[in-house]
Design a protein around this motif. Structure first.
Motif, PDB file in Angstrom:
ATOM      1  N   CYS A  79       0.846  -1.206   0.000  1.00 13.68           N
ATOM      2  CA  CYS A  79       0.000   0.000   0.000  1.00 13.68           C
ATOM      3  C   CYS A  79       0.873   1.245   0.000  1.00 13.68           C
ATOM      4  CB  CYS A  79      -0.894   0.044   1.249  1.00 13.68           C
ATOM      5  SG  CYS A  79      -2.149  -1.240   1.353  1.00 13.68           S
ATOM      6  N   ASP A  80       0.342   2.306  -0.580  1.00 20.55           N
ATOM      7  CA  ASP A  80       1.013   3.595  -0.480  1.00 20.55           C
ATOM      8  C   ASP A  80      -0.023   4.699  -0.641  1.00 20.55           C
ATOM      9  OD1 ASP A  80       4.019   4.660  -0.490  1.00 20.55           O
ATOM     10  OD2 ASP A  80       2.767   6.045  -1.632  1.00 20.55           O
ATOM     11  N   SER A  81       0.150   5.774   0.120  1.00 25.67           N
ATOM     12  CA  SER A  81      -0.806   6.883   0.103  1.00 25.67           C
ATOM     13  C   SER A  81      -0.133   8.184  -0.312  1.00 25.67           C
ATOM     14  CB  SER A  81      -1.429   7.073   1.496  1.00 25.67           C
ATOM     15  OG  SER A  81      -2.119   5.916   1.914  1.00 25.67           O
ATOM     16  N   VAL A  82      -0.867   8.984  -1.066  1.00 24.48           N
ATOM     17  CA  VAL A  82      -0.435  10.337  -1.411  1.00 24.48           C
ATOM     18  C   VAL A  82      -1.634  11.263  -1.284  1.00 24.48           C
ATOM     19  CG1 VAL A  82       1.360   9.521  -2.996  1.00 24.48           C
ATOM     20  CG2 VAL A  82      -0.891  10.116  -3.893  1.00 24.48           C
ATOM     21  N   LEU A  83      -1.369  12.508  -0.988  1.00 26.14           N
ATOM     22  CA  LEU A  83      -2.418  13.519  -0.901  1.00 26.14           C
ATOM     23  C   LEU A  83      -2.343  14.417  -2.123  1.00 26.14           C
ATOM     24  CD1 LEU A  83      -4.670  14.900   0.814  1.00 26.14           C
ATOM     25  CD2 LEU A  83      -2.868  16.383   1.727  1.00 26.14           C
ATOM     26  N   GLU A  84      -3.485  14.596  -2.786  1.00 34.32           N
ATOM     27  CA  GLU A  84      -3.553  15.463  -3.959  1.00 34.32           C
ATOM     28  C   GLU A  84      -4.298  16.745  -3.600  1.00 34.32           C
ATOM     29  OE1 GLU A  84      -5.172  15.478  -8.585  1.00 34.32           O
ATOM     30  OE2 GLU A  84      -5.759  13.869  -7.213  1.00 34.32           O
ATOM     31  N   SER A 109      -9.380  24.128   3.708  1.00 28.32           N
ATOM     32  CA  SER A 109      -9.564  23.657   2.338  1.00 28.32           C
ATOM     33  C   SER A 109      -9.776  22.142   2.348  1.00 28.32           C
ATOM     34  CB  SER A 109      -8.352  24.042   1.492  1.00 28.32           C
ATOM     35  OG  SER A 109      -8.553  23.710   0.138  1.00 28.32           O
ATOM     36  N   SER A 110      -9.556  21.510   1.232  1.00 21.11           N
ATOM     37  CA  SER A 110      -9.712  20.057   1.150  1.00 21.11           C
ATOM     38  C   SER A 110      -8.732  19.479   0.147  1.00 21.11           C
ATOM     39  CB  SER A 110     -11.142  19.679   0.762  1.00 21.11           C
ATOM     40  OG  SER A 110     -11.428  20.073  -0.571  1.00 21.11           O
ATOM     41  N   GLY A 111      -8.533  18.186   0.231  1.00 18.03           N
ATOM     42  CA  GLY A 111      -7.684  17.463  -0.699  1.00 18.03           C
ATOM     43  C   GLY A 111      -8.203  16.051  -0.844  1.00 18.03           C
ATOM     44  N   VAL A 112      -7.611  15.296  -1.748  1.00 18.83           N
ATOM     45  CA  VAL A 112      -8.018  13.912  -1.970  1.00 18.83           C
ATOM     46  C   VAL A 112      -6.872  12.993  -1.588  1.00 18.83           C
ATOM     47  CG1 VAL A 112      -8.863  12.204  -3.606  1.00 18.83           C
ATOM     48  CG2 VAL A 112      -9.580  14.593  -3.826  1.00 18.83           C
ATOM     49  N   LEU A 113      -7.151  12.073  -0.666  1.00 20.42           N
ATOM     50  CA  LEU A 113      -6.160  11.104  -0.227  1.00 20.42           C
ATOM     51  C   LEU A 113      -6.326   9.848  -1.075  1.00 20.42           C
ATOM     52  CD1 LEU A 113      -5.052   8.667   1.656  1.00 20.42           C
ATOM     53  CD2 LEU A 113      -3.919  10.872   1.914  1.00 20.42           C
ATOM     54  N   HIS A 114      -5.291   9.518  -1.825  1.00 23.79           N
ATOM     55  CA  HIS A 114      -5.299   8.320  -2.676  1.00 23.79           C
ATOM     56  C   HIS A 114      -4.429   7.243  -2.028  1.00 23.79           C
ATOM     57  CE1 HIS A 114      -6.997  10.732  -5.984  1.00 23.79           C
ATOM     58  NE2 HIS A 114      -6.047  11.624  -5.751  1.00 23.79           N
ATOM     59  N   THR A 115      -4.964   6.051  -1.906  1.00 19.64           N
ATOM     60  CA  THR A 115      -4.172   4.929  -1.404  1.00 19.64           C
ATOM     61  C   THR A 115      -4.185   3.801  -2.424  1.00 19.64           C
ATOM     62  OG1 THR A 115      -4.655   5.445   0.906  1.00 19.64           O
ATOM     63  CG2 THR A 115      -3.832   3.242   0.436  1.00 19.64           C
ATOM     64  N   GLY A 116      -2.997   3.489  -2.939  1.00 21.20           N
ATOM     65  CA  GLY A 116      -2.868   2.375  -3.861  1.00 21.20           C
ATOM     66  C   GLY A 116      -2.755   1.067  -3.099  1.00 21.20           C
ATOM     67  N   HIS A 117      -3.377   0.026  -3.634  1.00 24.54           N
ATOM     68  CA  HIS A 117      -3.334  -1.312  -3.046  1.00 24.54           C
ATOM     69  C   HIS A 117      -2.916  -2.291  -4.139  1.00 24.54           C
ATOM     70  CE1 HIS A 117      -6.168   0.998  -0.653  1.00 24.54           C
ATOM     71  NE2 HIS A 117      -6.203   0.075   0.286  1.00 24.54           N
ATOM     72  N   TRP A 118      -1.906  -3.124  -3.850  1.00 31.08           N
ATOM     73  CA  TRP A 118      -1.493  -4.153  -4.818  1.00 31.08           C
ATOM     74  C   TRP A 118      -1.356  -5.476  -4.076  1.00 31.08           C
ATOM     75  CZ3 TRP A 118      -1.504  -3.346  -9.959  1.00 31.08           C
ATOM     76  CH2 TRP A 118      -1.041  -4.382 -10.770  1.00 31.08           C
ATOM     77  N   LEU A 119      -2.082  -6.484  -4.566  1.00 28.45           N
ATOM     78  CA  LEU A 119      -2.149  -7.779  -3.893  1.00 28.45           C
ATOM     79  C   LEU A 119      -1.601  -8.866  -4.809  1.00 28.45           C
ATOM     80  CD1 LEU A 119      -3.333  -9.009  -1.217  1.00 28.45           C
ATOM     81  CD2 LEU A 119      -5.419  -9.475  -2.518  1.00 28.45           C
ATOM     82  N   VAL A 120      -0.644  -9.632  -4.302  1.00 30.08           N
ATOM     83  CA  VAL A 120      -0.025 -10.717  -5.068  1.00 30.08           C
ATOM     84  C   VAL A 120      -0.231 -12.032  -4.335  1.00 30.08           C
ATOM     85  CG1 VAL A 120       2.103 -11.628  -6.065  1.00 30.08           C
ATOM     86  CG2 VAL A 120       1.719  -9.162  -6.019  1.00 30.08           C
ATOM     87  N   ASP A 121      -0.709 -13.042  -5.057  1.00 18.82           N
ATOM     88  CA  ASP A 121      -0.959 -14.374  -4.495  1.00 18.82           C
ATOM     89  C   ASP A 121       0.273 -15.241  -4.712  1.00 18.82           C
ATOM     90  OD1 ASP A 121      -1.901 -16.833  -3.686  1.00 18.82           O
ATOM     91  OD2 ASP A 121      -3.648 -16.852  -5.020  1.00 18.82           O
ATOM     92  N   GLY A 131      -1.127 -17.441  -8.301  1.00 16.68           N
ATOM     93  CA  GLY A 131      -0.043 -16.638  -8.847  1.00 16.68           C
ATOM     94  C   GLY A 131      -0.536 -15.312  -9.374  1.00 16.68           C
ATOM     95  N   GLY A 132      -1.797 -15.007  -9.101  1.00 18.88           N
ATOM     96  CA  GLY A 132      -2.400 -13.791  -9.617  1.00 18.88           C
ATOM     97  C   GLY A 132      -1.941 -12.541  -8.890  1.00 18.88           C
ATOM     98  N   ALA A 133      -2.102 -11.411  -9.543  1.00 19.48           N
ATOM     99  CA  ALA A 133      -1.791 -10.106  -8.952  1.00 19.48           C
ATOM    100  C   ALA A 133      -2.855  -9.123  -9.400  1.00 19.48           C
ATOM    101  CB  ALA A 133      -0.411  -9.633  -9.383  1.00 19.48           C
ATOM    102  N   ILE A 134      -3.280  -8.281  -8.489  1.00 20.59           N
ATOM    103  CA  ILE A 134      -4.353  -7.345  -8.795  1.00 20.59           C
ATOM    104  C   ILE A 134      -4.186  -6.102  -7.933  1.00 20.59           C
ATOM    105  CG2 ILE A 134      -5.919  -8.342  -7.080  1.00 20.59           C
ATOM    106  CD1 ILE A 134      -8.217  -7.848  -9.077  1.00 20.59           C
ATOM    107  N   GLY A 135      -4.606  -4.968  -8.468  1.00 20.98           N
ATOM    108  CA  GLY A 135      -4.462  -3.738  -7.699  1.00 20.98           C
ATOM    109  C   GLY A 135      -5.514  -2.711  -8.057  1.00 20.98           C
ATOM    110  N   SER A 136      -5.670  -1.738  -7.174  1.00 21.04           N
ATOM    111  CA  SER A 136      -6.595  -0.643  -7.413  1.00 21.04           C
ATOM    112  C   SER A 136      -6.277   0.477  -6.423  1.00 21.04           C
ATOM    113  CB  SER A 136      -8.048  -1.099  -7.247  1.00 21.04           C
ATOM    114  OG  SER A 136      -8.953  -0.090  -7.648  1.00 21.04           O
ATOM    115  N   THR A 137      -6.834   1.647  -6.691  1.00 25.40           N
ATOM    116  CA  THR A 137      -6.619   2.802  -5.826  1.00 25.40           C
ATOM    117  C   THR A 137      -7.946   3.277  -5.253  1.00 25.40           C
ATOM    118  OG1 THR A 137      -4.699   3.516  -7.120  1.00 25.40           O
ATOM    119  CG2 THR A 137      -5.725   5.154  -5.700  1.00 25.40           C
ATOM    120  N   ALA A 138      -7.967   3.527  -3.966  1.00 28.93           N
ATOM    121  CA  ALA A 138      -9.134   4.116  -3.308  1.00 28.93           C
ATOM    122  C   ALA A 138      -8.860   5.591  -3.064  1.00 28.93           C
ATOM    123  CB  ALA A 138      -9.419   3.406  -1.988  1.00 28.93           C
TER     124      ALA A 138
END
Length: 213
Positions: A79-84, A109-121, A131-138
């Motif tokens: 996982c990794d997070s960044v603020l936009e 003010s406001s910003g958007v916190l993005h957290t990437g998730h990458w999962l490897v079996d 052996g699959g791998a999948i990811g997405s960002t919230a």
């Protein structure tokens, strides 16, 4: 009896606490990834990347760094997070001065916190591994209170803003300075539990299988 375990490629105490609160006790392994190098290589290859893609790229790098050298029946999560804010990408502040300037810019003010998730079996075939791998960002929009200069100075002096992406927390000393969120609050802590559930399901693993027993 051998059970499926989650391996968290992160040293974030907040992510670990989130998983534990959801009944999951992961194995923790520091990913040892040079984040600036990873993003520089991605930019050189693909050109300018969005904040969402930056978070996912870093999450993938962390997960793959660990899964490449891991043996055992694990699902490896990076996982990794960044603020936009206004199109600019912010990670952890480089120091107190940067953290102070960051808060002066985002208070009220406001910003958007993005957290990437990458999962490897990396589970064995006997354990149902694919052996699959999948990811997405919230992504979650965060609204910040209009802090006084004294509040900013006091908060930065605690050192907490220097340890986290975006220079704030909602589950620590920074909680009173977040006036609201739009989206998954778990994501702001650093790990979206609903997204993790969906990624696990895509790999054929119910999240309940990871509960402590």
């Amino acid at each position: 009896m051998t059970v499926t375990r989650l391996l968290l490629a992160s040293t974030s105490p907040a992510r670990l606490a989130s998983l534990r609160s959801a009944g999951i006790e992961p194995v923790v392994h520091p990913p040892g990834v040079d984040e600036e190098k990873v993003l520089a290589e991605a930019t050189a290859r693909f050109g300018s990347i969005s904040a969402e893609d930056a978070a996912l790229t870093l999450a993938r790098a962390k997960s793959e760094a660990i899964s490449a050298t891991t043996s055992g029946d694990f699902l490896v999560l990076g996982c990794d997070s960044v603020l936009e804010i206004d199109g600019a990408i912010h990670g952890k502040p480089a120091g107190a001065a940067e953290a102070t300037a960051r808060w002066q810019a985002m208070r009220g003010s406001s910003g958007v916190l993005h957290t990437g998730h990458w999962l490897v079996d990396v589970r064995s075939a006997a354990m149902g591994g694919t052996g699959g791998a999948i990811g997405s960002t919230a992504s979650t929009r965060v609204h910040f209170a209009d802090l006084t200069d004294a509040e900013i100075d006091a908060y930065v002096a605690t050192g907490e803003p220097l340890r986290v992406a975006g220079a704030f927390t909602i589950d620590g000393l920074g909680g009173p300075f977040v006036s609201g969120v739009e989206g998954d609050p778990h994501n702001v802590i650093g790990l979206s539990l609903p997204l993790l559930r969906n990624l696990l399901a895509d790999l054929g693993v119910p999240i309940t299988e990871l509960w402590r027993r």
